[in-house]
Design a protein around this motif. Structure first.
Motif, PDB file in Angstrom:
ATOM      1  N   LEU A  89       1.014  -1.264  -0.061  1.00  0.00           N
ATOM      2  CA  LEU A  89       0.012  -0.085  -0.054  1.00  0.00           C
ATOM      3  C   LEU A  89       0.761   1.311   0.053  1.00  0.00           C
ATOM      4  O   LEU A  89       0.549   2.156  -0.592  1.00  0.00           O
ATOM      5  CB  LEU A  89      -0.836   0.029   1.191  1.00  0.00           C
ATOM      6  CG  LEU A  89      -2.142  -1.262   1.140  1.00  0.00           C
ATOM      7  CD1 LEU A  89      -3.007  -0.735   2.377  1.00  0.00           C
ATOM      8  CD2 LEU A  89      -2.959  -0.669   0.006  1.00  0.00           C
ATOM      9  N   GLU A  90       1.880   1.203   0.980  1.00  0.00           N
ATOM     10  CA  GLU A  90       2.749   2.458   0.855  1.00  0.00           C
ATOM     11  C   GLU A  90       3.418   2.557  -0.732  1.00  0.00           C
ATOM     12  O   GLU A  90       3.944   3.713  -0.804  1.00  0.00           O
ATOM     13  CB  GLU A  90       3.780   2.186   2.111  1.00  0.00           C
ATOM     14  CG  GLU A  90       2.934   2.496   3.448  1.00  0.00           C
ATOM     15  CD  GLU A  90       4.029   2.657   4.483  1.00  0.00           C
ATOM     16  OE1 GLU A  90       4.278   1.504   5.045  1.00  0.00           O
ATOM     17  OE2 GLU A  90       4.294   3.596   4.845  1.00  0.00           O
ATOM     18  N   ASN A 107       0.811   3.859  -2.953  1.00  0.00           N
ATOM     19  CA  ASN A 107      -0.023   4.840  -2.538  1.00  0.00           C
ATOM     20  C   ASN A 107      -1.711   4.529  -3.009  1.00  0.00           C
ATOM     21  O   ASN A 107      -2.233   5.739  -3.403  1.00  0.00           O
ATOM     22  CB  ASN A 107       0.563   6.196  -3.232  1.00  0.00           C
ATOM     23  CG  ASN A 107      -0.014   7.262  -2.468  1.00  0.00           C
ATOM     24  OD1 ASN A 107      -0.280   7.215  -1.270  1.00  0.00           O
ATOM     25  ND2 ASN A 107       0.407   8.446  -3.042  1.00  0.00           N
ATOM     26  N   LEU A 142      -5.027   3.121  -1.261  1.00  0.00           N
ATOM     27  CA  LEU A 142      -5.487   2.356  -0.355  1.00  0.00           C
ATOM     28  C   LEU A 142      -6.861   1.477  -0.464  1.00  0.00           C
ATOM     29  O   LEU A 142      -7.206   0.750  -0.027  1.00  0.00           O
ATOM     30  CB  LEU A 142      -5.981   3.372   0.976  1.00  0.00           C
ATOM     31  CG  LEU A 142      -4.860   3.812   2.123  1.00  0.00           C
ATOM     32  CD1 LEU A 142      -5.428   4.830   2.732  1.00  0.00           C
ATOM     33  CD2 LEU A 142      -4.561   2.493   2.727  1.00  0.00           C
ATOM     34  N   LEU A 143      -7.199   2.130  -1.715  1.00  0.00           N
ATOM     35  CA  LEU A 143      -8.572   1.520  -2.133  1.00  0.00           C
ATOM     36  C   LEU A 143      -8.310  -0.101  -2.476  1.00  0.00           C
ATOM     37  O   LEU A 143      -9.342  -0.846  -2.682  1.00  0.00           O
ATOM     38  CB  LEU A 143      -9.269   2.254  -3.164  1.00  0.00           C
ATOM     39  CG  LEU A 143      -9.636   3.603  -2.768  1.00  0.00           C
ATOM     40  CD1 LEU A 143     -10.449   4.383  -3.753  1.00  0.00           C
ATOM     41  CD2 LEU A 143     -10.779   3.460  -1.549  1.00  0.00           C
ATOM     42  N   LEU A 146      -6.888  -2.209  -1.041  1.00  0.00           N
ATOM     43  CA  LEU A 146      -6.458  -2.965   0.144  1.00  0.00           C
ATOM     44  C   LEU A 146      -7.351  -4.131   0.434  1.00  0.00           C
ATOM     45  O   LEU A 146      -6.945  -5.256   0.574  1.00  0.00           O
ATOM     46  CB  LEU A 146      -6.811  -2.110   1.326  1.00  0.00           C
ATOM     47  CG  LEU A 146      -6.402  -2.638   2.865  1.00  0.00           C
ATOM     48  CD1 LEU A 146      -5.093  -3.103   3.021  1.00  0.00           C
ATOM     49  CD2 LEU A 146      -6.870  -1.743   3.831  1.00  0.00           C
TER      50      LEU A 146
END
Lengths: 782, 782
Positions: A545-546, A549, A551-552, A554
């Motif tokens: 995720l990082e 970038n 988050l959706l 996830l």
């Protein structure tokens, strides 16, 4: 000194040496019996040394001695004295230093991580730029020779560094850090020379175009930096030295190295939260909330350092370091709502990702075993192996793109096509102007850029399916054969690279029926492979995720990870656990093995036990220290000093050496008390030095007449070691041993009237190889 | 049965009862001496019950008995028998059930979380719509009466539910869950009635417009759901019952409830990774990698459930549930590069956030103590208090907006101004058309919408500075007085709300000199307040990231959190720790207190010890069970059965009750062996029931003639309890106790020839109140 099966009187050295000779005989016959039970899944060490309790390990293809760490507080008189006299200012010093060290670890790891990237970007960038310039001039042979030549030189240099300076720097380093944080210290794995080779070897290896990453080495680098800073650099700096004495114990060292490994991940992936989670999920064996915060602080510092340095480089001060430096893939493809068909595709992606991951682990294991025979032959053959793999890699990455046909550049593009500069999605290779070679875009690039290309969204038809197939097979195989050569090499990048290609293949195949972007599938494929090989879940998820970038995605990443890990777990263990086991590092698992329930603590204690009297003859101590490698000895008070034989506690080898060095001996067998010792020693004289740095038996210079004198062991004896009754099940004893991070666990008799201690359990006594060696019939219960 | 200070022979019941009377006398005089040392920072319970070792706790304003949980495996003959006979199919059943339960917990918590939001959005939405319609007609008094009336009715209903059905449902619930996961079980905190009241009370409370959140209650709800599912609902479902027997122990229950609490956070914030980290950082006291994975699975299920249901609601099937449902603030304001001045501003934001947080904690503590006197008076006064606070809240939120002047709507807007529907940034209130009242936009909205307004970017001048000041003071004070009334009330939302206002004030003040958006400052202010009150770092950080969906602000959020936590930690403890302490829950800290180093285990054991013989008279057992509340008794074999008095092990009260119920007694004092017991009992007859569900002494029906018969305790005795020597420092014993999650720790004598056990340490013996009560001089060393 006393073997407890003897009677009280007979303590002559002759009988003891006789006993020892017989033990050695027993042991060698024992090991000979073991020989027959070799198999391909056993630790490599058993074959080499015939030592089933793994007192030595393979670290970076070399055999070296290991030591267990000890997180128990030895509550002897000195410790108590020190505790009572500890002032507020000392506690303040400790807290300030703790945070200063965390800050310094963060700063140093951030700088090193940035330096690593800067060097790689510049060296590899120069190499690729030179090659593509030669290609543009149609000097294909020269281009290949230049490309391959630079690769071989870089590879050979790295391998030479590794082979001659610090063999411990080879490989990923994560298994070694993991073992250290579990309580196993192998010589030189965190030494300054290892740090040096890890940094420069990694730069060379990555620049040489191998299919390997700098992420694993960064973790090891972070741990080395933490260890170095905790030691205060050298004895020269007296100012910091007096403060750093608080950190001369295994517990504080462990905390520092946990921070360091988290900082390493944070620097490698620019993922501060991911770094914390990695340290928590994969690296650390013990954890507490306070450490969570300190680790978080360290990774935050790393993030700030990296951000500032990248900001500085935006000004064009860093040569070829452009947007390519420090992987950070802004995917940000808007996820359209996915259909049920997409979900089913993702489930299959996860399942096959797990299968591929398990196969990868199996093959890595086999290849490492094969390589270990080559690496055994010495430094030249290590370098030769590395050069061979380097040539193979160069041939693949230069040769295979010729198989791909040229594709005309798409019309509506924001970026140049074909690419002029160093990095970019559209490599010209042999193609006419206005066309690009999609396979060359993947091969003739740094691994980071290749991943960025695969992850990129909105580029559905950039790579044709045959290109992706060729690249997948090449990267998967090259990743396998590369890990194990004598250069610092991480596994993250090969796994992400082949996973992303795999995901993109699926995404491209599903193109006609799915709304999802192939770039998204590439991310999910990388997640599936990471889950399948490393078996991490939360940390991989957060790192991805990082990195991306976004988050959706996830829930999708979570789903894929859970499936692939579950599938792969049904085949074999995670790749790091496998390497730890293969290297012979005595790793204590968090849970006890089922067959341990059927054994009791008394079944596995190593006999015979060597114990000391409360006031012991110097000669007997020296002899015991010389004849055994034991690190802890029970101290027993006997009738003149107590009513009945009574366990005083446990004395450590390192403390005994310091005490003997002090030479406060008495002519008579009499208790001198603690006061005498306090006059001679301060509390920190007994502080634990790093591995290989403490006093050695050879450093003592005991005169012959002193050998017959006596010394009082009471002041340095840990009066309350943790004990278990001999009838406690081994499983319960193992839980105690592991949860408290012990090095020695005293086993006491169940019934009164017997000698007050039965034996001492150490880490090696809990190892499956040891137990199953003693009780072969348990194999069937396993 | 035997007080060990007595001689072997004298075992008549009279003398024992005499002993007990004298103990009771001693205890009461002991407590009377304690009276004088009361202070405002002590647990509330001491004043009420004069019980310093806190065998009871305050749960939701009511006093209730508590029990310690026991994570040790009691290795008695039955357990061993069961272990040996455990089949592969049973292990498979266990694993399948484990994952099924994790799935069910995720599903159920997801549904409940969604239902909660749906109900709140519809009830509060209807209320606000009605009020604004009346306002548009200029019927201001009617509007206020409607608004206030609905609030009071909802508040009173929630309070009545709480006061009469399940007092344990009041408050946040996080401290109770935290204590449970530390090993403290207070009656009914996880009962089905508590779950029911928690869900509906929370809906009522949030809809009633209080300054409180649904996040804390969701954590408690998740834990209750996990507990309920682990029990299999009821005894009616025989099919699942036989499988669920594997979960009838404290260890598996603890794991389930950890998953449940993580699922609660995930459902409350739609933050699956944040949920896992919350469970890890704040809730759980023990942790292992395997649990990380299971927790992650549960929160992933929650995320998927919520996503699907929201997708369904997008179709307009959910009444007033619009974009307002389930907080998710898409800030995504592009962060321009920040200057040094901005960084300094952020550092100050963190420092003052920490100060405000520490003051908040201090005031919450004082207000809870004041409220406890009111709540003590019974259910009606609880309801009255709630109604008072409700009226106060209504007056503030309806009255204060009159102070604000009307602002003309900005020209270039994507959304309606003034707002027509339910939620939105621009409430009309008393203003003419084309104008909006900025204070009403914050007050006359749900808390979620108010936070969304404060976080919103690109709206620099939407709120004027006086508005923000009024709102900050009102929300800070209302948040303080609201926590502690008898409804389920979380602290997250009040803290985020006042923090966001505080941040926005700073952002607006800095507007002329800073490039950063005030919305970004609002997020940082919320982070500062969360760090200052709850003292969580990593989990708050990840929750905020998942809420705002903006990874680029990570370094700033980290910086603010670290500063505010450090500042606040220098004043007092985190708000949940404070509440745990105040409620008298005997929480074991991870680290030992410094003064524990100066004490040894033998100093604090509670005398006198009651022990049983290996074969004991039924009457003596019954008497001991009746006279004491002890849950573990040592069993000692004496000369006819062994050579010298010898510690067999530890027998649990619950096991004794089952054994006595079975009535396999013998006329003679003779060992019957394990076979006899196995004929009568299966392994799961001794499985641990939930709190309050096991056999009670009153359930036994022992005839008078059976009282003189004997029963063999060996088969149910845990043969290898963990032991420490009486001279071990209390600090080391505490570490052992805490790390292994023990309920009883046997203290054995140092020297041979004495009775084989000195005493038993329980959780209460490690409590600072108990130790400092025994050794008042240690106060100075503290």
């Amino acid at each position: 000194m006393d073997h407890h099966h003897h009677e009280q009187g007979s303590k002559d050295i002759e009988s003891m040496e006789g006993a020892w000779r017989s033990i050695e005989r027993n042991e060698s016959s024992f090991y000979e019996n073991e020989k027959e039970s070799e198999s391909a899944r056993e630790p490599l060490l058993r074959k080499r040394t015939l030592n089933t309790t793994s007192q030595i390990a393979i670290v970076g293809a070399n055999v070296c001695p290991i030591e267990s760490l000890d997180y128990e507080i030895a509550e002897n008189d000195l410790f108590k004295q020190d505790w009572r006299s500890r002032k507020k200012v000392q506690i303040f010093q400790y807290i300030v230093l703790k945070w200063t060290l965390a800050l310094l670890i963060g700063l140093a790891t951030g700088f090193v991580g940035f330096f690593n990237n800067l060097a790689v970007e510049n060296i590899a960038g120069f190499k690729l730029l030179l090659t593509s310039t030669l290609m543009l001039e149609h000097r294909y042979i020269t281009a290949f020779l230049t490309y391959g030549g630079i690769n071989v030189v870089l590879a050979a240099a790295s391998a030479a560094l590794c082979a001659y300076v610090a063999p411990a720097a080879a490989g990923s380093g994560i298994p070694e850090v993991k073992a250290y944080l579990n309580g196993v210290d192998a010589y030189s794995i965190l030494a300054p020379s290892t740090l040096f080779v890890k940094i420069f070897g990694s730069i060379g290896g990555v620049s040489a175009g191998f299919v390997l990453g700098k992420e694993g080495p960064m973790v090891h680098t972070g741990a080395c930096i933490a260890n170095l800073l905790g030691q205060g650099g050298s004895r020269k700096y007296h100012l910091t030295w007096t403060w750093l004495r608080y950190f001369k114990n295994d517990r504080d060292r462990r905390d520092l190295i946990t921070c360091g490994s988290a900082a390493g991940v944070a620097a490698a992936f620019r993922a501060p939260v991911g770094g914390v989670l990695f340290a928590l999920e994969e690296a650390a064996s013990w954890w507490r909330s306070a450490l969570l915060w300190r680790t978080f602080f360290t990774t935050a510092v790393v993030a700030v350092v990296l951000r500032s340095l990248i900001q500085y480089c935006r000004g064009g001060n860093c040569g070829l370091f452009g947007k390519g430096g420090l992987i950070m893939f802004d995917v940000s493809s808007s996820i359209s709502t996915y259909s049920t068909a997409d979900l089913i595709a993702i489930v299959f992606l996860g399942i096959f990702g797990g299968v591929f991951g398990a196969i990868f682990n199996y093959l890595v294991d086999r290849i490492l075993r094969t390589y270990s025979f080559i690496n055994d032959k010495g430094a030249p053959s290590k370098i030769l192996l590395t050069i061979t793999i380097s040539i193979l890699t160069s041939c693949c990455s230069y040769g295979l793109p010729w198989l791909a046909s040229c594709t005309p550049c798409p019309a509506d593009l924001h970026e140049q096509c074909p690419t002029i500069g160093r990095s970019g999605n559209f490599k010209n290779f042999q193609c006419p102007p206005g066309h690009y070679n999609d396979l060359a875009s993947l091969f003739l690039n740094t691994n980071d850029d290749a991943i960025r290309n695969l992850f990129s969204g909105g580029t559905d038809n950039e790579f044709c399916i045959s290109t992706l197939f060729i690249f997948f097979i090449a990267v998967y195989c090259l990743g396998l054969v590369t890990y194990g050569i004598a250069i610092p090499s991480g596994l993250f990048i090969p796994v992400i690279l082949s996973g992303a290609t795999y995901g993109r293949i699926i995404g491209t195949l599903l193109g006609p029926v799915s709304d999802l972007d192939p770039g998204l599938f590439a991310v999910l494929g990388a997640a599936a492979f990471l889950g399948g090989t490393m078996r991490m879940t939360v940390s991989v998820c957060v790192i991805l995720l990082e990195l991306t970038n976004d988050l959706l995605m996830l829930p999708l990443v979570m789903l894929v990870l859970l499936i692939s890990k579950t599938v792969a777990d049904s085949f074999n263990k995670g790749v790091y656990d496998q390497i730890v086991k293969m290297k012979g590092l005595p790793f204590m698992e968090a849970h006890a093995e089922p067959y341990m329930r059927n054994l009791v603590a008394g079944d596995v204690v190593s006999a015979p036990l060597i114990s000391f009297s409360g006031v012991e003859k110097v000669g007997d101590i020296v002899l015991a220290l010389r004849l055994t490698g034991h690190n802890g000895f029970p101290v027993i008070d006997e009738p003149p000093f107590s009513d009945a034989p009574e366990l005083v506690g446990l004395v450590l080898r390192s403390h005994l050496l310091v005490l003997l060095k002090g030479k406060r001996f008495t002519k008579e067998r009499a208790r001198t008390g603690a006061g005498e010792v306090f006059q001679r020693f301060g509390a920190f004289d007994f502080a634990k030095a790093g591995l290989g740095k403490g006093l050695k038996l050879e450093d003592l210079n005991i005169l012959q007449e002193e050998m017959d004198m006596f010394v009082d062991l009471h002041p340095i004896t840990n009066r309350s070691p943790y004990t278990v009754v001999e009838t406690m099940s081994l499983a319960k004893a193992a839980v105690l041993f592991r949860e408290l991070g012990l090095r020695h666990l005293c086993v006491v008799p169940k019934t009164p009237g017997r000698p007050p201690i039965v034996g001492i359990l150490t880490r090696h006594d809990f190892m499956p190889e040891h137990i199953l060696g003693l009780f072969p019939h348990l194999h069937s219960h396993k």
